[in-house]
Design an enzyme around this catalytic site. Sequence first.
Site, PDB file in Angstrom:
ATOM      1  N   ASP A  80       6.804  22.181 -63.826  1.00 32.50           N
ATOM      2  CA  ASP A  80       6.707  22.006 -62.376  1.00 32.50           C
ATOM      3  C   ASP A  80       7.064  23.272 -61.606  1.00 32.50           C
ATOM      4  O   ASP A  80       6.968  23.285 -60.377  1.00 32.50           O
ATOM      5  CB  ASP A  80       7.593  20.846 -61.911  1.00 32.50           C
ATOM      6  CG  ASP A  80       9.074  21.168 -62.012  1.00 32.50           C
ATOM      7  OD1 ASP A  80       9.818  20.864 -61.057  1.00 32.50           O
ATOM      8  OD2 ASP A  80       9.501  21.725 -63.058  1.00 32.50           O
ATOM      9  N   ASP A  98      13.108  18.629 -66.155  1.00 36.04           N
ATOM     10  CA  ASP A  98      13.369  18.230 -64.786  1.00 36.04           C
ATOM     11  C   ASP A  98      12.130  18.394 -63.927  1.00 36.04           C
ATOM     12  O   ASP A  98      11.578  19.482 -63.825  1.00 36.04           O
ATOM     13  CB  ASP A  98      14.531  19.068 -64.250  1.00 36.04           C
ATOM     14  CG  ASP A  98      15.343  18.295 -63.243  1.00 36.04           C
ATOM     15  OD1 ASP A  98      15.752  18.892 -62.238  1.00 36.04           O
ATOM     16  OD2 ASP A  98      15.544  17.084 -63.440  1.00 36.04           O
ATOM     17  N   ASP A 115       8.545  21.017 -69.778  1.00 39.13           N
ATOM     18  CA  ASP A 115       9.795  21.214 -69.055  1.00 39.13           C
ATOM     19  C   ASP A 115      10.354  19.801 -68.852  1.00 39.13           C
ATOM     20  O   ASP A 115       9.623  18.807 -68.995  1.00 39.13           O
ATOM     21  CB  ASP A 115       9.506  21.902 -67.708  1.00 39.13           C
ATOM     22  CG  ASP A 115      10.729  21.999 -66.827  1.00 39.13           C
ATOM     23  OD1 ASP A 115      10.619  21.736 -65.615  1.00 39.13           O
ATOM     24  OD2 ASP A 115      11.827  22.313 -67.353  1.00 39.13           O
TER      25      ASP A 115
END
Lengths: 319, 319
Positions: free
Chosen positions: B262, B43, B41
């Site tokens: 995250d 961000d 991922d």
Amino acid sequence: MSSAMASVQLNGTSTGTPAAAAPFLTDAMKLINSVKTFIFDCDGVIWKGDKLIDGVPETLDMLHAMGKRLVFVTNNSTKSRKQYAKKFDSLGLNVAEEEIFPSSFAAAAYLKSVNFPSNKKVYVVGEGGIQLELTQAGISHIGGPEDGDKKIELAPGQIMDHDHHVGAVVVGFDRFFNYYKLQYATLCLRENPGCLFIATNCDAITYLTYAQEWAGGGAMVGALKATTNKEPVVVGKPSTFLMDYLASEFQINKSEICMVGDRLDTDILFGQNGSCRTLLVLSGVTSLDALQSPENSIQPDAYINQLSDLLSAKKSASA
Amino acid sequence: MQPVLISAAKPSTAAAASSCQTPFLTDAAKLIDSAKTFIFDCDGVIWKGDKLINGVPETLDMLRSMGKKLVFVTNNSTKSRKQYGKKFESLGLDVTEEEIFASSFAAAAYLKSINFPSDKKVYVVGEAGIQLELKQAGISYIGGPEDGDKKIDLAPGRFMEHDQDVGAVVVGFDRNINYYKLQYATLCVRENPGCLFIATNCDAVTHLTDAQEWAGGGAMVGAIKGSTKKEPLVVGKPSTFMMDYLASEFKISKSEICMVGDRLDTDILFGQNGGCKTLLVLSGVTTLETLQSPDNSIQPDAYTNQISDLLSAKKVASA
């Protein structure tokens, strides 16, 4: 007034066996005699847009003359009770403010019923009707159409401030919906402890103009359900909040009420949830085809073409 | 599109009591050896807003030197692959456009995969990234940010026209959301036969600025679900569309992929839905508390503080 919201059906049941098809109402007199109160939806029943549906004044007069109580319940939160009373007046109908229950009023009434603290505010994702009803109820509010022109700057580190005294977000149909309001309401609901999420209604579509369907309050509510992962307290039809409210207010027995409306998933379900009699009119958004479709699981007790069909009771009485 | 888990099932109490807590990753070398491809991922993993998270360049270099394929998958649809390529470059990272899979790209790729007819158009409720990817794929579109200033005038009988050639509505994060776009999209989905309803992602919140949470793409999707009562086809995480796409594109076996992210309900669920290994980093939106909370039912295979923790494998190798 109990603040407990009865758990109610928000969608019709989809059982394997379809409900018996609603019959056309042949004995209006029998129906009228069996109830003491009539609750009418407005749009598609009393008027269409700004035009009165024909035969309505005579029908309401007849029911009044027969000693029936008449009440008007609408999911449209854009106007307040007072504003609706003016609309009735402009159409030549003699209806008092106290007989009208729009979902804008319901939101304010709900907050009063839970003793919404006087040091708290409401953030409004909706139009003037909600604001007027909150003011009328002595509840402070921010947001509303005024926030429709606000935009957000997204510079690095940008924070959107929000009022920590917002104790409830009231969401209804909002033609001025934008990202600013969506974000403001999201922050209130996610970050202010105990902040209530109240929806005036969840109608997928509404009939702003009769030319076509328009995205309804359900869109604004859907947006906020998604950002908060929360279910709102719904105060408009088909939730029974308004039914419980007026039954208590007027000391009416729900089994002696007939709910008359043009929408199956709001009006008729509202009546069924409240264990009232239900009568569908075809003068609004529901066609006979839609009522009789195998995909429809909501069957009223009966249907008629329009409200003035009830005048046949007068004829039978004088026959 | 195979039906996939969009939200994790809540475990029964008994299961919750005995479910294993995710372990902290102690043997990075072992994890790295077991996977041929790492999907990251962006961000909260590679960068936070516009700032690179420290140790990222060395970690990516190490993995590449160990022969691992690196792929970057983000639900953020505001930029196209090309634009993300520029962002990686501006942060000093050597990542090619073909290694980047934004949900904007996913929407266009999905439409190509089903042979979206060339005489049809897409109505875009979203930002430039989606428009650029559609253009790149040779798909006609209307809507987008340009409709953000449009208002509707609701005179009696007012009718909103809509293009009958719209064969799909693509909905993603949209800072220019307004009633005009909601209504236009609603008309297309409800009235154009077979019109597809595609969502780039359903994220409740996103981190536009790292200062706070911002209402995410889920809001725009939720609004149109509310007005159409239809479920969208989700192309972004946690749907496995992008996983299937890149596995096919790069001929990778999913069991040899490690998904690093995250967010539990998008990144980790995406990895689990795809049958991959999953590694959670705490450098983004999820805290250790949230991971270990009894309310959380999504458990990755391991967690670590940030991806540069993987550099311990290098130390082991040279020990």
